[in-house]
Design a protein around this motif. Structure first.
Motif, short mmCIF file in Angstrom:
data_model
loop_
_atom_site.label_atom_id
_atom_site.label_comp_id
_atom_site.label_asym_id
_atom_site.label_seq_id
_atom_site.Cartn_x
_atom_site.Cartn_y
_atom_site.Cartn_z
N GLU A 44 -7.91 -1.40 2.63
CA GLU A 44 -8.51 -2.27 3.47
C GLU A 44 -7.88 -3.75 3.72
O GLU A 44 -8.14 -4.17 4.96
CB GLU A 44 -10.14 -2.57 2.86
CG GLU A 44 -11.06 -1.40 2.99
CD GLU A 44 -12.35 -1.82 2.15
OE1 GLU A 44 -12.42 -2.56 1.54
OE2 GLU A 44 -13.17 -0.93 1.97
N ARG A 45 -7.21 -4.22 2.63
CA ARG A 45 -6.24 -5.24 2.89
C ARG A 45 -5.26 -5.07 3.96
O ARG A 45 -4.99 -5.85 4.91
CB ARG A 45 -5.61 -5.58 1.69
CG ARG A 45 -5.17 -7.14 1.53
CD ARG A 45 -4.65 -7.35 0.14
NE ARG A 45 -5.84 -7.49 -0.78
CZ ARG A 45 -5.78 -6.94 -2.09
NH1 ARG A 45 -4.52 -6.55 -2.40
NH2 ARG A 45 -6.72 -7.20 -2.58
N SER A 98 -5.36 -2.98 6.22
CA SER A 98 -6.17 -2.77 7.49
C SER A 98 -6.32 -4.19 8.11
O SER A 98 -6.22 -4.26 9.52
CB SER A 98 -7.28 -1.87 7.56
OG SER A 98 -7.96 -2.21 8.65
N VAL A 99 -6.80 -5.28 7.49
CA VAL A 99 -6.82 -6.51 8.09
C VAL A 99 -5.56 -7.03 8.62
O VAL A 99 -5.57 -7.62 9.46
CB VAL A 99 -7.91 -7.29 6.96
CG1 VAL A 99 -7.58 -8.58 7.00
CG2 VAL A 99 -9.15 -6.73 6.61
N GLN A 100 -4.57 -6.82 7.79
CA GLN A 100 -3.22 -7.20 8.09
C GLN A 100 -2.77 -6.63 9.59
O GLN A 100 -2.41 -7.31 10.57
CB GLN A 100 -2.23 -7.05 7.11
CG GLN A 100 -2.25 -7.93 5.78
CD GLN A 100 -1.23 -7.53 4.92
OE1 GLN A 100 -0.50 -6.13 4.90
NE2 GLN A 100 -0.94 -8.44 3.98
N LYS A 128 -9.28 -0.75 -1.97
CA LYS A 128 -9.32 -2.28 -1.71
C LYS A 128 -7.93 -2.53 -0.94
O LYS A 128 -7.87 -3.26 0.09
CB LYS A 128 -9.54 -3.02 -2.95
CG LYS A 128 -10.88 -3.02 -3.45
CD LYS A 128 -11.05 -3.91 -4.68
CE LYS A 128 -12.68 -3.70 -5.05
NZ LYS A 128 -12.68 -4.50 -6.22
N GLU A 129 -6.81 -1.86 -1.52
CA GLU A 129 -5.52 -2.12 -0.95
C GLU A 129 -5.32 -1.65 0.37
O GLU A 129 -4.88 -2.34 1.27
CB GLU A 129 -4.44 -1.60 -1.79
CG GLU A 129 -3.05 -2.11 -1.44
CD GLU A 129 -2.93 -3.36 -1.57
OE1 GLU A 129 -2.19 -4.05 -0.55
OE2 GLU A 129 -3.45 -3.96 -2.66
N TYR A 132 0.79 -1.35 0.06
CA TYR A 132 -0.19 0.11 -0.04
C TYR A 132 0.89 1.32 0.01
O TYR A 132 0.63 2.18 -0.80
CB TYR A 132 -0.98 -0.09 1.22
CG TYR A 132 -1.74 1.36 1.34
CD1 TYR A 132 -2.83 1.64 0.64
CD2 TYR A 132 -1.56 2.28 2.26
CE1 TYR A 132 -3.53 2.85 0.43
CE2 TYR A 132 -1.90 3.44 2.44
CZ TYR A 132 -3.08 3.67 1.59
OH TYR A 132 -3.74 4.89 1.69
#
Length: 99
Positions: free
Chosen positions: A61-62, A64-66, A58-59, A4
């Motif tokens: 959010e990805r 953020s999940v990590q 989208k990146e 990101y």
């Protein structure tokens, strides 16, 4: 997270090239005196922020999940360490106490 960050820097670099070209072609006004570089950098930053907000959703959010997964693992490790310390304290003999 690194992906990101690199994509965000790429959006900024693209905006920097576009703004630099627009300033030197006369589409955007030039800065005063020696402040032209600062003007181009600030304008690029202002333009790249909303672009990356939309394009990199989208990146982000990805990433953020990590990050939240790592935080959850760290919290679980801390809780496990606390429970181990509590059991060790409960089984240790108290000083000054006679049996």
């Amino acid at each position: 997270m690194l992906r990101y960050t690199l994509m965000r820097l790429g959006v900024f670099a693209g905006c920097l090239v576009v703004v630099w070209g627009a300033v030197y072609s006369g589409l955007f006004p030039r800065g005063f005196g020696d402040s032209n570089l600062l003007w181009v950098l600030l304008l690029s930053l202002v333009l790249s922020a909303p672009i990356s907000w939309v394009v990199l959703r989208k990146e982000r959010e990805r990433a953020s999940v990590q990050v939240s997964g790592k935080v959850d693992r760290i919290k679980a490790n801390l809780d496990a360490n606390r429970s181990q310390e509590d059991t060790l304290d409960d089984t240790a003999p108290v000083r000054g106490q006679t049996s």
